[in-house]
Design a protein around this motif. Structure first.
Motif, mmCIF file in Angstrom:
data_model
loop_
_atom_site.group_PDB
_atom_site.id
_atom_site.type_symbol
_atom_site.label_atom_id
_atom_site.label_comp_id
_atom_site.label_asym_id
_atom_site.label_seq_id
_atom_site.Cartn_x
_atom_site.Cartn_y
_atom_site.Cartn_z
ATOM 1 N N GLU A 1 -2.001 7.013 10.465
ATOM 2 C CA GLU A 1 -1.637 8.385 10.117
ATOM 3 C C GLU A 1 -2.196 9.323 11.188
ATOM 4 O OE1 GLU A 1 -2.711 9.529 6.135
ATOM 5 O OE2 GLU A 1 -1.825 11.517 6.378
ATOM 6 N N GLY B 1 6.624 5.186 -0.713
ATOM 7 C CA GLY B 1 6.575 5.223 0.751
ATOM 8 C C GLY B 1 7.598 4.243 1.326
ATOM 9 N N LYS B 2 8.137 4.617 2.486
ATOM 10 C CA LYS B 2 9.097 3.736 3.158
ATOM 11 C C LYS B 2 8.440 2.395 3.515
ATOM 12 C CE LYS B 2 13.131 2.983 5.108
ATOM 13 N NZ LYS B 2 14.296 2.697 4.267
ATOM 14 N N ASP B 3 7.116 2.409 3.734
ATOM 15 C CA ASP B 3 6.391 1.159 4.040
ATOM 16 C C ASP B 3 6.542 0.151 2.905
ATOM 17 O OD1 ASP B 3 4.934 3.043 2.543
ATOM 18 O OD2 ASP B 3 3.010 2.140 3.035
ATOM 19 N N GLY C 1 3.956 12.678 3.508
ATOM 20 C CA GLY C 1 3.239 11.421 3.697
ATOM 21 C C GLY C 1 3.701 10.727 4.966
ATOM 22 N N LYS C 2 3.944 11.540 6.004
ATOM 23 C CA LYS C 2 4.461 10.961 7.247
ATOM 24 C C LYS C 2 3.385 10.163 7.983
ATOM 25 C CE LYS C 2 8.042 14.334 8.277
ATOM 26 N NZ LYS C 2 8.466 15.409 9.174
ATOM 27 N N LEU D 1 -0.398 12.422 -2.231
ATOM 28 C CA LEU D 1 1.056 12.522 -2.060
ATOM 29 C C LEU D 1 1.738 12.855 -3.394
ATOM 30 C CD1 LEU D 1 3.696 12.166 -0.442
ATOM 31 C CD2 LEU D 1 3.606 9.734 -1.032
ATOM 32 N N ILE E 1 7.359 6.214 8.895
ATOM 33 C CA ILE E 1 7.239 6.116 7.438
ATOM 34 C C ILE E 1 7.171 7.520 6.829
ATOM 35 C CG2 ILE E 1 5.710 5.278 5.575
ATOM 36 C CD1 ILE E 1 6.815 2.989 7.349
ATOM 37 N N SER E 2 7.773 7.683 5.663
ATOM 38 C CA SER E 2 7.593 8.909 4.881
ATOM 39 C C SER E 2 7.940 8.593 3.438
ATOM 40 C CB SER E 2 8.472 10.039 5.429
ATOM 41 O OG SER E 2 9.818 9.638 5.401
ATOM 42 N N ALA E 3 7.669 9.551 2.551
ATOM 43 C CA ALA E 3 7.927 9.325 1.121
ATOM 44 C C ALA E 3 9.421 9.457 0.827
ATOM 45 C CB ALA E 3 7.145 10.347 0.303
#
Ligand code: PRP
Length: 209
Positions: free
Chosen positions: A157, A70-72, A90-91, A11, A176-178
């Motif tokens: 993923e 990452g949103k995580d 990075g979805k 990523l 989630i994504s960057a």
């Protein structure tokens, strides 16, 4: 000079490529180098390569003005930073998964294995479901297979890891994504520089989407 924290790995490499496209290439950077800090000749940007889960820490503490996380991680640790843009890379999804024959037994607390303790607790608290968290640091999919948990809360993923371990998604918690994040005081004091990079990045993301 804008200090940028990038996540080591695929990523981070993709984000760095995008930064090069919009004019922030750093000639001294090489993929194979073990060096962790690189600056461009014009003195506009400096890149730090850090563990993906540490990016938000560097940004929150101001060692980096901006970074990509990452949103995580942002949902799990709730760092005190600004989220400036969705980089649409990075979805993946944060999901609850279990063995194929899983049925929730409401008479006892649900045993949840995860790295994302806060995310899991928040999700089940909103549902009013009692849980017992088993905190693991990797290979989470093993937990239900070996019987130490009923479900897992983890990143999905491609779905390959679940499939190869006879697990299925029970429910999706979030997408989630960057994200591009910024330190709050840097955002104030280096506003022009940060916004310039942010706007260019957003345009580059839109045209590659
Ligand atoms: C992540 C995640 C899953 C896997 C999902 O693990 O924890 O195990 O990727 O990807 P997939 O849906 O494409 O199979 P990671 O590779 O980060 O390693 P980990 O076991 O240390 O969490």
């Amino acid at each position: 000079m804008i200090n940028v924290a990038l996540p080591k790995g695929r990523l981070g490499e993709k984000v760095y490529e995008l930064l090069c496209q919009i004019g922030y290439r750093c000639e001294e950077y090489s993929k194979d180098s073990r060096k962790l800090i690189f600056s461009d000749e014009r003195g506009e940007v400096s890149y730090f390569w850090v563990k993906p889960s540490d990016v938000a820490v560097y940004v929150e503490l101001g060692a980096a003005d901006i970074g990509v996380a990452g949103k995580d991680i942002l949902e799990e640790y709730c760092p005190d930073v600004y989220e400036l843009a969705d980089l649409k890379m990075g979805k993946c999804s944060m999901c609850v998964a279990a063995l194929g024959d899983f049925k929730d037994d409401l008479s006892s607390p649900l045993r949840v294995a995860t790295k994302f303790v806060h995310t899991a607790e928040k999700y089940y608290a909103e549902m009013g479901r009692d849980i017992e968290v088993i905190k693991l640091n990797g290979s989470i999919e093993l937990a239900p297979v070996l019987g130490i948990s009923d479900v897992i809360v983890d990143i999905v993923e491609t779905g390959t890891t679940l499939k190869e371990n006879n697990l299925k998604v029970v429910s999706k918690i979030s997408d989630i994504s960057a994200r591009l994040i910024a330190n709050k005081s840097s955002y104030k004091f280096k506003n022009d520089g940060i916004l310039r990079i942010c706007e260019k990045l957003k345009k580059a993301v839109e045209s590659s989407d």
